[in-house]
Design a protein around this motif. Sequence first.
Motif, PDB file in Angstrom:
ATOM      1  N   MET A 225     -21.557   2.364 -26.898  1.00 30.38           N
ATOM      2  CA  MET A 225     -22.948   1.925 -27.076  1.00 30.38           C
ATOM      3  C   MET A 225     -23.238   1.548 -28.526  1.00 30.38           C
ATOM      4  O   MET A 225     -24.034   0.664 -28.802  1.00 30.38           O
ATOM      5  N   LEU A 226     -22.584   2.220 -29.478  1.00 36.44           N
ATOM      6  CA  LEU A 226     -22.878   1.989 -30.898  1.00 36.44           C
ATOM      7  C   LEU A 226     -22.127   0.781 -31.447  1.00 36.44           C
ATOM      8  O   LEU A 226     -22.678  -0.007 -32.206  1.00 36.44           O
ATOM      9  N   TYR A 227     -20.877   0.660 -31.081  1.00 39.01           N
ATOM     10  CA  TYR A 227     -20.025  -0.385 -31.655  1.00 39.01           C
ATOM     11  C   TYR A 227     -19.547  -1.403 -30.619  1.00 39.01           C
ATOM     12  O   TYR A 227     -18.812  -2.321 -30.968  1.00 39.01           O
ATOM     13  N   GLY A 228     -19.857  -1.195 -29.355  1.00 40.15           N
ATOM     14  CA  GLY A 228     -19.282  -2.055 -28.326  1.00 40.15           C
ATOM     15  C   GLY A 228     -17.794  -1.805 -28.130  1.00 40.15           C
ATOM     16  O   GLY A 228     -17.059  -2.674 -27.658  1.00 40.15           O
ATOM     17  N   SER A 229     -17.336  -0.619 -28.502  1.00 40.12           N
ATOM     18  CA  SER A 229     -15.907  -0.309 -28.378  1.00 40.12           C
ATOM     19  C   SER A 229     -15.504  -0.235 -26.913  1.00 40.12           C
ATOM     20  O   SER A 229     -16.277   0.228 -26.073  1.00 40.12           O
ATOM     21  N   GLN A 230     -14.306  -0.668 -26.622  1.00 41.88           N
ATOM     22  CA  GLN A 230     -13.802  -0.604 -25.254  1.00 41.88           C
ATOM     23  C   GLN A 230     -12.711   0.450 -25.178  1.00 41.88           C
ATOM     24  O   GLN A 230     -11.608   0.249 -25.659  1.00 41.88           O
ATOM     25  N   HIS A 231     -13.042   1.563 -24.585  1.00 37.58           N
ATOM     26  CA  HIS A 231     -12.040   2.606 -24.377  1.00 37.58           C
ATOM     27  C   HIS A 231     -11.406   2.386 -23.003  1.00 37.58           C
ATOM     28  O   HIS A 231     -12.128   2.242 -22.011  1.00 37.58           O
ATOM     29  N   HIS A 232     -10.086   2.359 -22.983  1.00 38.45           N
ATOM     30  CA  HIS A 232      -9.396   2.213 -21.709  1.00 38.45           C
ATOM     31  C   HIS A 232      -9.728   3.419 -20.813  1.00 38.45           C
ATOM     32  O   HIS A 232      -9.766   4.550 -21.292  1.00 38.45           O
ATOM     33  N   ILE A 233     -10.003   3.157 -19.536  1.00 42.79           N
ATOM     34  CA  ILE A 233     -10.378   4.240 -18.615  1.00 42.79           C
ATOM     35  C   ILE A 233      -9.383   4.296 -17.467  1.00 42.79           C
ATOM     36  O   ILE A 233      -9.096   3.274 -16.836  1.00 42.79           O
ATOM     37  N   GLU A 234      -8.836   5.481 -17.229  1.00 37.19           N
ATOM     38  CA  GLU A 234      -7.911   5.648 -16.111  1.00 37.19           C
ATOM     39  C   GLU A 234      -8.522   6.583 -15.081  1.00 37.19           C
ATOM     40  O   GLU A 234      -9.236   7.522 -15.440  1.00 37.19           O
ATOM     41  N   ASN A 235      -8.187   6.321 -13.826  1.00 39.01           N
ATOM     42  CA  ASN A 235      -8.578   7.278 -12.786  1.00 39.01           C
ATOM     43  C   ASN A 235      -7.366   8.177 -12.532  1.00 39.01           C
ATOM     44  O   ASN A 235      -6.470   7.819 -11.779  1.00 39.01           O
ATOM     45  N   ILE A 236      -7.332   9.323 -13.189  1.00 36.96           N
ATOM     46  CA  ILE A 236      -6.126  10.149 -13.077  1.00 36.96           C
ATOM     47  C   ILE A 236      -6.062  10.902 -11.749  1.00 36.96           C
ATOM     48  O   ILE A 236      -5.032  11.454 -11.404  1.00 36.96           O
ATOM     49  N   SER A 237      -7.153  10.873 -10.987  1.00 32.24           N
ATOM     50  CA  SER A 237      -7.097  11.483  -9.654  1.00 32.24           C
ATOM     51  C   SER A 237      -6.450  10.540  -8.644  1.00 32.24           C
ATOM     52  O   SER A 237      -6.005  10.963  -7.577  1.00 32.24           O
ATOM     53  N   ASN A 238      -6.440   9.253  -8.966  1.00 31.48           N
ATOM     54  CA  ASN A 238      -5.935   8.269  -8.006  1.00 31.48           C
ATOM     55  C   ASN A 238      -5.281   7.092  -8.756  1.00 31.48           C
ATOM     56  O   ASN A 238      -5.696   5.944  -8.620  1.00 31.48           O
ATOM     57  N   PRO A 239      -4.253   7.411  -9.562  1.00 33.00           N
ATOM     58  CA  PRO A 239      -3.714   6.385 -10.466  1.00 33.00           C
ATOM     59  C   PRO A 239      -3.095   5.196  -9.740  1.00 33.00           C
ATOM     60  O   PRO A 239      -3.054   4.097 -10.286  1.00 33.00           O
ATOM     61  N   LYS A 240      -2.634   5.405  -8.514  1.00 31.73           N
ATOM     62  CA  LYS A 240      -1.959   4.318  -7.799  1.00 31.73           C
ATOM     63  C   LYS A 240      -2.880   3.604  -6.819  1.00 31.73           C
ATOM     64  O   LYS A 240      -2.447   2.744  -6.047  1.00 31.73           O
ATOM     65  N   GLY A 241      -4.166   3.981  -6.836  1.00 34.42           N
ATOM     66  CA  GLY A 241      -5.109   3.392  -5.871  1.00 34.42           C
ATOM     67  C   GLY A 241      -5.291   1.894  -6.067  1.00 34.42           C
ATOM     68  O   GLY A 241      -4.968   1.341  -7.116  1.00 34.42           O
ATOM     69  N   LYS A 242      -5.839   1.271  -5.031  1.00 33.10           N
ATOM     70  CA  LYS A 242      -6.109  -0.166  -5.092  1.00 33.10           C
ATOM     71  C   LYS A 242      -7.193  -0.416  -6.138  1.00 33.10           C
ATOM     72  O   LYS A 242      -8.211   0.278  -6.185  1.00 33.10           O
ATOM     73  N   GLU A 243      -6.989  -1.413  -7.000  1.00 31.92           N
ATOM     74  CA  GLU A 243      -7.966  -1.649  -8.067  1.00 31.92           C
ATOM     75  C   GLU A 243      -9.220  -2.325  -7.538  1.00 31.92           C
ATOM     76  O   GLU A 243      -9.147  -3.246  -6.735  1.00 31.92           O
ATOM     77  N   ARG A 244     -10.381  -1.830  -8.016  1.00 34.32           N
ATOM     78  CA  ARG A 244     -11.652  -2.467  -7.684  1.00 34.32           C
ATOM     79  C   ARG A 244     -12.465  -2.562  -8.965  1.00 34.32           C
ATOM     80  O   ARG A 244     -12.118  -1.981  -9.985  1.00 34.32           O
ATOM     81  N   PHE A 245     -13.581  -3.283  -8.909  1.00 34.66           N
ATOM     82  CA  PHE A 245     -14.418  -3.444 -10.109  1.00 34.66           C
ATOM     83  C   PHE A 245     -15.518  -2.386 -10.146  1.00 34.66           C
ATOM     84  O   PHE A 245     -16.238  -2.213  -9.162  1.00 34.66           O
ATOM     85  N   TYR A 246     -15.619  -1.715 -11.308  1.00 34.69           N
ATOM     86  CA  TYR A 246     -16.650  -0.687 -11.478  1.00 34.69           C
ATOM     87  C   TYR A 246     -17.359  -0.857 -12.814  1.00 34.69           C
ATOM     88  O   TYR A 246     -16.732  -1.250 -13.803  1.00 34.69           O
ATOM     89  N   SER A 247     -18.624  -0.514 -12.838  1.00 33.20           N
ATOM     90  CA  SER A 247     -19.300  -0.285 -14.105  1.00 33.20           C
ATOM     91  C   SER A 247     -19.398   1.229 -14.249  1.00 33.20           C
ATOM     92  O   SER A 247     -19.978   1.902 -13.390  1.00 33.20           O
ATOM     93  N   VAL A 248     -18.780   1.732 -15.316  1.00 27.47           N
ATOM     94  CA  VAL A 248     -18.768   3.174 -15.533  1.00 27.47           C
ATOM     95  C   VAL A 248     -19.945   3.508 -16.445  1.00 27.47           C
ATOM     96  O   VAL A 248     -20.052   2.976 -17.557  1.00 27.47           O
ATOM     97  N   VAL A 249     -20.848   4.360 -15.937  1.00 31.34           N
ATOM     98  CA  VAL A 249     -22.083   4.655 -16.674  1.00 31.34           C
ATOM     99  C   VAL A 249     -22.289   6.165 -16.810  1.00 31.34           C
ATOM    100  O   VAL A 249     -21.784   6.955 -16.013  1.00 31.34           O
ATOM    101  N   GLY A 250     -23.051   6.536 -17.850  1.00 27.99           N
ATOM    102  CA  GLY A 250     -23.306   7.945 -18.124  1.00 27.99           C
ATOM    103  C   GLY A 250     -24.569   8.430 -17.452  1.00 27.99           C
ATOM    104  O   GLY A 250     -25.271   7.676 -16.786  1.00 27.99           O
ATOM    105  N   TYR A 251     -24.890   9.706 -17.684  1.00 27.51           N
ATOM    106  CA  TYR A 251     -26.049  10.321 -17.041  1.00 27.51           C
ATOM    107  C   TYR A 251     -27.266  10.422 -17.958  1.00 27.51           C
ATOM    108  O   TYR A 251     -28.254  11.079 -17.631  1.00 27.51           O
TER     109      TYR A 251
END
Length: 405
Positions: A300-326
């Motif tokens: 939010m401060l710098y527009g940095s892009q941190h790579h995000i992995e789903n470690i519960s389902n690393p081999k799952g089929k890829e889909r598009f998500y917007s990852v947002v906070g609470y």
Amino acid sequence: MQSKDLLQLAEQFGSPLYVYDAEKIKSQYNRLTKAFSKVEKLRINYAMKALSNVAILELLRDMGSGLDTVSIQEVLLGLHAGYSPEKIFYTPNGVSLEEIEEVNAMGVQINIDNLSILEQFGAKHPNVPVCIRINPHVMAGGNTNISVGHIDSKFGISIHQLPHLVRIVENTKMNIVGIHMHTGSDILDIEVFLYAAEILFDAARNFKNLEFLDFGSGFKVPYKKDDIETDIEELGKKLSKRFNAFCTEYGKELTLIFEPGKFLVSEAGQFLVKVNVIKQTTSTVFAGIDSGFNHLIRPMLYGSQHHIENISNPKGKERFYSVVGYICETDTFANNRRIPEIKEGDILSFRNAGAYCYSMASNYNSRYKPAEVLWLEGQGHLIRAHETFEDLIKNQISLPLPAKV
Ligand SMILES: *Cc1c(COP(=O)(O)O)cnc(C)c1O
């Protein structure tokens, strides 16, 4: 650290959770010292504002690192972590003369970055060894917030003010032992850095009692696939050669100092969060997590892009998500990012969560700050507990209110 280890840590310590890999910090430290092995006197001062947990400071102290601090509180933390004062540098910006004097009295090397304080300090304490921060006005930064070299920057003494600086030093007869620059984060181009180094050498020729030259930091590390990183080995080869030649010309073996933060700890860190809710709107699939910019503000401060992995389902089929906070305002970590299929309850890992993540965390929305774990020799060790309600209220004072009429 493998996904199964991370899942186990999230289970054991709860989420959200910061995890740091000691091996990665060590290998980055060794990579840097190896790249500059041709320099006789090399010193690495870890810029602790990147990640200031005491266990991390102790780990780096054990490896032989010094510390770079920017506030008197960081100095106190460094001393608490067992650094001797000689191992600590203080390179603040815009602090009071009183704070500089207080830190100097602790035996810590001070660095002054403006002419006003330099003149006042020099007049009062002409014998104290002082380092000065030069601004060479070389643009090395990617993001305007972290680029500190431009002409109207608040950092350092402009190289164009060198005549005035030399006049102050002559008038006060103060003892200048080092020259410092820190051109800001994200050195993409080694030639630009070498050019800035030449400006530092030019400035150094004006002072006869130097003991060290401090080249700051700004080493870039990759945040996402195909990101460019600073070629440390190449920089080491070229700058070592140039530095050694300068020492010969100067007639003295000077110490070369770097003060990396991000380079040492960024990639060592992962931030583990749990997915609270999947929410579909007409155009977007949101993955809402149990954290927000209160814990990791860089996107939010710098527009940095941190790579995000789903470690519960690393081999799952890829889909598009917007990852947002609470957090109750716009709080976006990733926009329409391809991530292996996410279910509620999955654990996601944010990469590059070592530098400027926990250290910039807050209690916004009255949320607790997360716990931190150090992964050392195949085991996770808690190095900071989750906060509790006590932490939220400990410095707050309720007032007896006037009686209602
Ligand atoms: C922040 C800072 C650093 C560290 O910068 P990184 O990009 O994290 O390596 C070094 N020196 C000074 C003076 C700083 O303020």
